[in-house]
Design a protein around this motif. Structure first.
Motif, PDB file in Angstrom:
ATOM      1  N   UNK A  33       1.002  -3.340  -0.917  1.00  0.00           N
ATOM      2  CA  UNK A  33       0.879  -3.910   0.423  1.00  0.00           C
ATOM      3  C   UNK A  33      -0.512  -4.498   0.522  1.00  0.00           C
ATOM      4  N   UNK A  34      -1.471  -3.734   0.123  1.00  0.00           N
ATOM      5  CA  UNK A  34      -2.805  -4.282   0.058  1.00  0.00           C
ATOM      6  C   UNK A  34      -3.134  -4.704  -1.354  1.00  0.00           C
ATOM      7  N   UNK A  35      -2.250  -4.441  -2.288  1.00  0.00           N
ATOM      8  CA  UNK A  35      -2.451  -4.921  -3.651  1.00  0.00           C
ATOM      9  C   UNK A  35      -2.559  -3.795  -4.636  1.00  0.00           C
ATOM     10  N   UNK A  36      -2.277  -4.075  -5.881  1.00  0.00           N
ATOM     11  CA  UNK A  36      -2.392  -3.083  -6.932  1.00  0.00           C
ATOM     12  C   UNK A  36      -3.796  -3.138  -7.491  1.00  0.00           C
ATOM     13  N   UNK A  37      -4.576  -2.113  -7.218  1.00  0.00           N
ATOM     14  CA  UNK A  37      -5.941  -2.057  -7.728  1.00  0.00           C
ATOM     15  C   UNK A  37      -5.945  -1.092  -8.885  1.00  0.00           C
ATOM     16  N   UNK A  38      -6.502  -1.478  -9.991  1.00  0.00           N
ATOM     17  CA  UNK A  38      -6.463  -0.632 -11.156  1.00  0.00           C
ATOM     18  C   UNK A  38      -7.824  -0.018 -11.414  1.00  0.00           C
ATOM     19  N   UNK A  39      -7.824   1.287 -11.654  1.00  0.00           N
ATOM     20  CA  UNK A  39      -9.078   1.969 -11.876  1.00  0.00           C
ATOM     21  C   UNK A  39      -9.030   2.713 -13.192  1.00  0.00           C
ATOM     22  N   UNK A  40     -10.196   2.912 -13.808  1.00  0.00           N
ATOM     23  CA  UNK A  40     -10.204   3.503 -15.123  1.00  0.00           C
ATOM     24  C   UNK A  40     -11.010   4.762 -15.221  1.00  0.00           C
ATOM     25  N   UNK A  41     -12.147   4.717 -15.801  1.00  0.00           N
ATOM     26  CA  UNK A  41     -12.949   5.844 -16.194  1.00  0.00           C
ATOM     27  C   UNK A  41     -12.948   7.004 -15.200  1.00  0.00           C
ATOM     28  N   UNK A  42     -13.196   8.196 -15.738  1.00  0.00           N
ATOM     29  CA  UNK A  42     -13.106   9.425 -14.940  1.00  0.00           C
ATOM     30  C   UNK A  42     -13.956   9.347 -13.681  1.00  0.00           C
ATOM     31  N   UNK A  93     -13.353  -8.639  -2.173  1.00  0.00           N
ATOM     32  CA  UNK A  93     -13.939  -7.911  -3.304  1.00  0.00           C
ATOM     33  C   UNK A  93     -13.349  -8.392  -4.624  1.00  0.00           C
ATOM     34  N   UNK A  94     -12.103  -8.854  -4.590  1.00  0.00           N
ATOM     35  CA  UNK A  94     -11.452  -9.383  -5.791  1.00  0.00           C
ATOM     36  C   UNK A  94     -11.871 -10.813  -6.083  1.00  0.00           C
ATOM     37  N   UNK A  95     -12.611 -11.430  -5.150  1.00  0.00           N
ATOM     38  CA  UNK A  95     -12.989 -12.819  -5.329  1.00  0.00           C
ATOM     39  C   UNK A  95     -11.915 -13.772  -4.847  1.00  0.00           C
ATOM     40  N   UNK A  96     -11.028 -13.290  -3.960  1.00  0.00           N
ATOM     41  CA  UNK A  96      -9.922 -14.099  -3.474  1.00  0.00           C
ATOM     42  C   UNK A  96      -8.686 -13.927  -4.347  1.00  0.00           C
ATOM     43  N   UNK A  97      -7.572 -14.463  -3.874  1.00  0.00           N
ATOM     44  CA  UNK A  97      -6.302 -14.344  -4.601  1.00  0.00           C
ATOM     45  C   UNK A  97      -5.625 -15.705  -4.681  1.00  0.00           C
ATOM     46  N   UNK A  98      -5.097 -16.033  -5.861  1.00  0.00           N
ATOM     47  CA  UNK A  98      -4.369 -17.276  -6.068  1.00  0.00           C
ATOM     48  C   UNK A  98      -2.871 -17.025  -5.926  1.00  0.00           C
ATOM     49  N   UNK A  99      -2.189 -17.844  -5.123  1.00  0.00           N
ATOM     50  CA  UNK A  99      -0.750 -17.678  -4.927  1.00  0.00           C
ATOM     51  C   UNK A  99      -0.086 -19.026  -4.696  1.00  0.00           C
ATOM     52  N   UNK A 132       5.312 -12.139  -1.016  1.00  0.00           N
ATOM     53  CA  UNK A 132       4.840 -13.047  -2.060  1.00  0.00           C
ATOM     54  C   UNK A 132       3.348 -12.856  -2.316  1.00  0.00           C
ATOM     55  N   UNK A 133       2.597 -12.664  -1.243  1.00  0.00           N
ATOM     56  CA  UNK A 133       1.158 -12.475  -1.413  1.00  0.00           C
ATOM     57  C   UNK A 133       0.858 -11.152  -2.107  1.00  0.00           C
ATOM     58  N   UNK A 134       1.586 -10.118  -1.731  1.00  0.00           N
ATOM     59  CA  UNK A 134       1.381  -8.808  -2.350  1.00  0.00           C
ATOM     60  C   UNK A 134       1.584  -8.884  -3.862  1.00  0.00           C
ATOM     61  N   UNK A 135       2.636  -9.586  -4.262  1.00  0.00           N
ATOM     62  CA  UNK A 135       2.918  -9.696  -5.693  1.00  0.00           C
ATOM     63  C   UNK A 135       1.822 -10.487  -6.395  1.00  0.00           C
ATOM     64  N   UNK A 136       1.346 -11.549  -5.760  1.00  0.00           N
ATOM     65  CA  UNK A 136       0.259 -12.331  -6.353  1.00  0.00           C
ATOM     66  C   UNK A 136      -1.021 -11.498  -6.429  1.00  0.00           C
ATOM     67  N   UNK A 137      -1.252 -10.689  -5.404  1.00  0.00           N
ATOM     68  CA  UNK A 137      -2.442  -9.842  -5.381  1.00  0.00           C
ATOM     69  C   UNK A 137      -2.381  -8.791  -6.479  1.00  0.00           C
ATOM     70  N   UNK A 138      -1.201  -8.207  -6.663  1.00  0.00           N
ATOM     71  CA  UNK A 138      -1.024  -7.211  -7.717  1.00  0.00           C
ATOM     72  C   UNK A 138      -1.255  -7.826  -9.092  1.00  0.00           C
ATOM     73  N   UNK A 139      -0.745  -9.031  -9.284  1.00  0.00           N
ATOM     74  CA  UNK A 139      -0.905  -9.707 -10.567  1.00  0.00           C
ATOM     75  C   UNK A 139      -2.375  -9.956 -10.869  1.00  0.00           C
TER      76      UNK A 139
END
Length: 383
Positions: free
Chosen positions: A39-48, A197-203, A275-282
Motif C-alpha cells: 500500500x505504501x510500497x515494498x521496502x526491502x531491508x537487510x543487515x541485522x 526517500x526513494x527518490x520518486x517512483x516511475x509508473x 497500479x502505483x503500489x505495484x510500481x512502487x514495489x518494483x
C-alpha cells in the motif's frame, strides 16, 4: 528484535542462520511489503542492525482487539493462506473521527509465492456490526464510516486503532472470512515521505489526469470564492511513463472525478492506487534503492514513521521473511464489479454486483486462479 546470524554453539558448531535458504536478494533486503503490504510500497531491508532499527521504528497497536481477549501465543511459522487488511488514513485534526480513505485486502494463497490485491470501495453501503467498545449499536452505512464509528473513546480523542477493529470486523463480514491474519494503518503523510526517500517512483499513467487540489508547483489550489471547488492552474499527469515525486504520487492516486480525467470515479482511483503500489514495489526492490545504504535507511525510517502494524503475534520482519517470494510481478491486481446506488443528489453510495460474491467464494475456497481464468475481466491491467 534480535536476529541470530550464525553464532557458534556447543562443540564449536555454528547455529543455522535465520537467513539460511533465503535467496540473496531477500538477504540483502527483506520485503517489508508484507507490512506496508504494497500500500505504501515494498521496502526491502537487510543487515541485522537495519532490521532491528526498522522493527523498532514501526508503530505497534492492538488493531484487532486480541489483547483484551487474550492474545494468542506467538507462532514460530507463518503459514498461508493469509488475508491482510491495509487501511490508509489522512489524519488532520486529532479531535475528528478518522475515516478510512483507502481500504485494501491482500490475499496470499497457501503457497506464499504470489498475492492478490483488491480494493473495497469507501462508499460501499454495508451493515456495520454492533461495537460495544465505542457504544456503537450497529447500523447500515458507508464502509469508510465503520472506522469512524468504532473510534469513539469516552473523554478522549477518537482512536484510529480502535476504529480499525470495527472496520476489520465489517470487512470480514462483507467478504465472508473469519479473521484477518495481519493489518496495518498507513498515514498518507508518511506515504509521501516514503516516495521522496526513494527518490520518486516511475509508473505508467493510463490517461491524462488533472489535479483537483494542486497547482503545477505542488501548492494547494485556492478555494472558489463564488461557489464549490477550486480555482487556478492544475497539476497535470500525462498519459505514458512518468516519474512522480511524493506529493505528485499522493495527489495522482487521490483523483476520482470525471471532470479531471477519471471517468469511472472511485473505481478509477482504486485502480490507480493499485497500479502505483505495484510500481512502487518494483522500484523498492531495484538496485537503485537496495544497494544505496543512505537511501535505504531513509526509506526504512520514513516507512516506520508512517505505519502502525499488528501481525497477531508475528512481527513485521516475520511477515517479510514469510513473504520473501511474493515479488511485484507476482501480485495480481483485482477490480471488483460494483455500481452506484442512486445518481446526482439522490446518490447514496456503492454496492457490489453479484459476481463479486463469486470472487469472495473463490477466495475462501483457494480457487482464485481457476476463477480468474474464467473471469479475466477481474484482472486490473496497467495498460
Amino acid at each position: 528484535m534480535e536476529i541470530p546470524v550464525g553464532k557458534a554453539g556447543k562443540k564449536g558448531r555454528r547455529r543455522p542462520s535465520r537467513w539460511a535458504g533465503v535467496p540473496r536478494w531477500a538477504r540483502v533486503c527483506t520485503v517489508f511489503g508484507a507490512v506496508l503490504m504494497l500500500l505504501s510500497g515494498a521496502v526491502l531491508v537487510g543487515y541485522e542492525a537495519l532490521l532491528a532499527r526498522y522493527e523498532g521504528a514501526v508503530g505497534k497497536a492492538d488493531l484487532f482487539g486480541d489483547q483484551a481477549a487474550g492474545a494468542q501465543e506467538r507462532k514460530s511459522d507463518i503459514k498461508g493462506p493469509l488475508n491482510i487488511l491495509l487501511v490508509g488514513i489522512d489524519p488532520r485534526n486529532p479531535k475528528q473521527p478518522p475515516l478510512a480513505d483507502s481500504i485494501m485486502v491482500l490475499h496470499v494463497p497457501s503457497t506464499l509465492d504470489r498475492a492478490y490485491l483488491f480494493s473495497m470501495p469507501r462508499d460501499l453501503v454495508v451493515d456495520i456490526p454492533k461495537f460495544d467498545k465505542a457504544n456503537y449499536p450497529g447500523g447500515r452505512g458507508k464502509l469508510n464510516g465503520a472506522m469512524s464509528h468504532g473510534s469513539a473513546v469516552q473523554g478522549q480523542n477518537p482512536s484510529a486503532v480502535q476504529g480499525f477493529e470495527l472496520l476489520a470486523k465489517t470487512v470480514q463480514q462483507v467478504i465472508g472470512i473469519e479473521r484477518f491474519d495481519a493489518g496495518a494503518i498507513i498515514n498518507f503523510t508518511g506515504f509521501q515521505k516514503i516516495v521522496d526517500a526513494m527518490g520518486g517512483v516511475t509508473m505508467y499513467i493510463e490517461r491524462d489526469v488533472k489535479s483537483e487540489h494542486r497547482e503545477p508547483d505542488g501548492t494547494h489550489r485556492k478555494g472558489n470564492p463564488y461557489g464549490e471547488g477550486y480555482i487556478g492552474p492544475q497539476a497535470e499527469y500525462k498519459k505514458g511513463t512518468q516519474h512522480l515525486s511524493g506529493w505528485q504520487a499522493l495527489d495522482y492516486v487521490r483523483q476520482r472525478y470525471p471532470k479531471n480525467g477519471v471517468p469511472d470515479g472511485d473505481y478509477g482511483r482504486q485502480r490507480h492506487q493499485q497500479q502505483f503500489i505495484k510500481a512502487m514495489a518494483k522500484q523498492a526492490v531495484s538496485a537503485d534503492v537496495v544497494t544505496n545504504p543512505i537511501k535505504l535507511d531513509r526509506v526504512v525510517r520514513a516507512a516506520g514513521q508512517s505505519l502502525t502494524f499488528n501481525g497477531r503475534g508475528n512481527s513485521v520482519v516475520d511477515f517479510a521473511l514469510a513473504l520473501k517470494d511474493v515479488r511485484p510481478e507476482n501480485v495480481e491486481l483485482i477490480k471488483l464489479p460494483g455500481e452506484g446506488i442512486g445518481t446526482g443528489a439522490a446518490y447514496r453510495g456503492e454496492r457490489f454486483l453479484p459476481a463479486a460474491d463469486d470472487f469472495f467464494t473463490a477466495l475462501k475456497n483457494e480457487q482464485l486462479d481457476a476463477f480468474l481464468l474464467e473471469h479475466p475481466e477481474f484482472r486490473n491491467r496497467n495498460k
